[in-house]
Design a protein around this motif. Sequence first.
Motif, short mmCIF file in Angstrom:
data_model
loop_
_atom_site.label_atom_id
_atom_site.label_comp_id
_atom_site.label_asym_id
_atom_site.label_seq_id
_atom_site.Cartn_x
_atom_site.Cartn_y
_atom_site.Cartn_z
N ALA A 134 -55.66 -25.47 -14.82
CA ALA A 134 -54.67 -26.56 -14.60
C ALA A 134 -54.07 -26.05 -13.03
CB ALA A 134 -53.79 -26.50 -15.62
N ALA A 135 -53.66 -25.04 -13.07
CA ALA A 135 -52.93 -24.54 -11.79
C ALA A 135 -53.95 -24.92 -10.54
CB ALA A 135 -52.41 -23.28 -11.88
N ILE A 136 -55.16 -24.42 -10.50
CA ILE A 136 -55.87 -24.77 -9.70
C ILE A 136 -56.20 -26.22 -9.17
CG2 ILE A 136 -58.72 -24.66 -8.74
CD1 ILE A 136 -58.70 -22.18 -10.33
N VAL A 137 -56.33 -26.81 -10.18
CA VAL A 137 -56.32 -28.36 -10.05
C VAL A 137 -55.19 -29.00 -9.64
CG1 VAL A 137 -56.69 -30.52 -11.36
CG2 VAL A 137 -58.12 -28.79 -11.76
N ALA A 138 -53.95 -28.64 -10.00
CA ALA A 138 -52.74 -29.13 -9.49
C ALA A 138 -52.40 -28.90 -7.94
CB ALA A 138 -51.60 -28.49 -10.24
N TYR A 139 -53.03 -27.65 -7.64
CA TYR A 139 -52.54 -27.43 -6.21
C TYR A 139 -53.79 -28.03 -5.02
CZ TYR A 139 -49.90 -23.34 -8.13
OH TYR A 139 -49.01 -23.15 -8.87
N ALA A 140 -54.85 -28.16 -5.86
CA ALA A 140 -55.87 -28.78 -5.02
C ALA A 140 -55.49 -30.35 -4.90
CB ALA A 140 -57.29 -28.79 -5.84
N ASN A 141 -54.84 -31.10 -5.95
CA ASN A 141 -54.38 -32.40 -5.96
C ASN A 141 -53.46 -32.63 -4.93
OD1 ASN A 141 -56.27 -33.19 -7.95
ND2 ASN A 141 -54.94 -33.19 -9.61
N ASN A 173 -48.30 -15.10 -11.43
CA ASN A 173 -47.94 -16.04 -12.62
C ASN A 173 -47.86 -17.49 -12.14
OD1 ASN A 173 -47.98 -13.80 -14.27
ND2 ASN A 173 -45.81 -13.71 -14.15
N GLU A 174 -48.71 -17.76 -11.15
CA GLU A 174 -48.62 -19.07 -10.47
C GLU A 174 -49.24 -19.99 -11.49
OE1 GLU A 174 -51.71 -17.21 -10.95
OE2 GLU A 174 -50.77 -16.29 -9.27
N TRP A 175 -49.68 -19.63 -12.55
CA TRP A 175 -50.31 -20.70 -13.47
C TRP A 175 -49.17 -20.87 -14.63
CZ3 TRP A 175 -49.81 -18.14 -18.10
CH2 TRP A 175 -49.49 -16.78 -18.25
N PHE A 176 -48.07 -20.21 -14.72
CA PHE A 176 -46.82 -20.63 -15.58
C PHE A 176 -46.76 -22.17 -15.22
CE2 PHE A 176 -44.55 -17.23 -17.83
CZ PHE A 176 -45.55 -16.38 -17.78
N PRO A 177 -46.50 -23.00 -16.26
CA PRO A 177 -46.06 -24.40 -15.87
C PRO A 177 -44.84 -24.49 -15.10
CG PRO A 177 -46.78 -24.28 -18.32
CD PRO A 177 -46.69 -22.86 -17.62
N GLY A 178 -44.29 -23.87 -15.31
CA GLY A 178 -42.64 -24.01 -14.53
C GLY A 178 -42.75 -23.62 -13.13
N LYS A 179 -43.53 -22.64 -13.02
CA LYS A 179 -43.56 -21.95 -11.49
C LYS A 179 -44.60 -23.15 -10.75
CE LYS A 179 -43.49 -17.64 -10.26
NZ LYS A 179 -43.77 -16.39 -9.94
N ARG A 180 -45.60 -23.53 -11.26
CA ARG A 180 -46.73 -24.25 -10.80
C ARG A 180 -46.18 -25.57 -10.40
NH1 ARG A 180 -50.01 -26.47 -15.29
NH2 ARG A 180 -47.94 -27.81 -15.34
#
Length: 382
Positions: A252-259, A207-214
């Motif tokens: 959105a999660a992929i992009v956040a971690y890549a950033n 669930n690493e895509w949940f905004p809070g967890k992300r």
Amino acid sequence: MKNRNGFILIALLAGLLMSCNSGTTRSQKTPTLKDAFAGKFHIGTALNEWQITGRDSAGVEVIKNQFQAIVAENCMKSGPIHPRKDEYNFDLPDQFVEFGVANDKFITGHCLIWHSQAPRWFFTDDEGNDVSREVMIERMKEHIYTVVGRYKGKIKGWDVVNEAIMEDGSMRNSKFLQIVGDDFIKLAFQFAHEADPDAELYYNDYNEWFPGKRDAIVQMIRDLKADGIRIDGIGMQGHIGMDSPSLEDYEAAIVAYANEGMKVMVTELDMSILPNRSRDVGADIATSFEYQQSLNPYTEGVPVEKMNEWDERMLDFFRLFLKHSDAVTRVTMWGVSDATSWKNNFPIRGRTDYPLLFDRNYEPKSIVAKLIEEANKAENID
């Protein structure tokens, strides 16, 4: 007579060459996942005990032919590999790693620190009381040094910490947190790097895509970096369903971690085709049976239109991974065959699910050819 023998010899050699060429042609006509995704990201799978030991010979052949990366489904978790304080069980892990080295696979170690499937002794003293912070840290260090050090240079990346953050972004109230504090994550990454400075180090979660967890994972990355602690990537487990998550949230999660400079891995991909439990059931046995039947509708197989729907959703996720192949370095299926997938028993035991790329007979499902075609299209676009 001499000339005749010469002609016969030439004919035999020509036939042999034609046979060899024919075999090569046949081989080229059977594309594989690992060939199709080469140069984009590693395509991998998890191995269970029967595959590691070779008893599941059909599964082993699929692994060798189709996948470039491997991870152990269970045998390297702290409970199985370190069942007692002074006892390690390296039999299956050694066989797993030897298989990976022999077959030139990218090997991931899963996992070093996880609240679940940890041995009971890890957190308690001889009287059953929680150990001190100092003792807990020393046990973490000894465990990580021993396991990582044993496979130094062979295992290319480690899931160092697994599932430490909740969906709302708070820390999971695990024994590691209770005894050590939230710097147990920092210490785990520090010890893993010391044990093998060349291995990649990952944080892995669902669930690493949940905004809070992300957002909490992004902050964890920043905190580790600020403290001079190495972290190389984020493992997005990828246990998905037909309705959730949305492609937008996942991207959105992929992009956040890549950033944050992270390599992004989809580490435990499967997609349940079954409906989720969505309502309570009363005490009427007939109602309960009807309810269970509604949650297990494909015991005799999946209708073509439903399978096509599953294929298209899985394709959408792979299109997303290909779109971000500059950041996505590995996509690993959580198992080889539908027959042995954990999803047949989760969250309800005894269901018949179809979450993987190969069917119960280890034959490629329709999705495999579609994925290969999609990867080839992406190559042509590049």
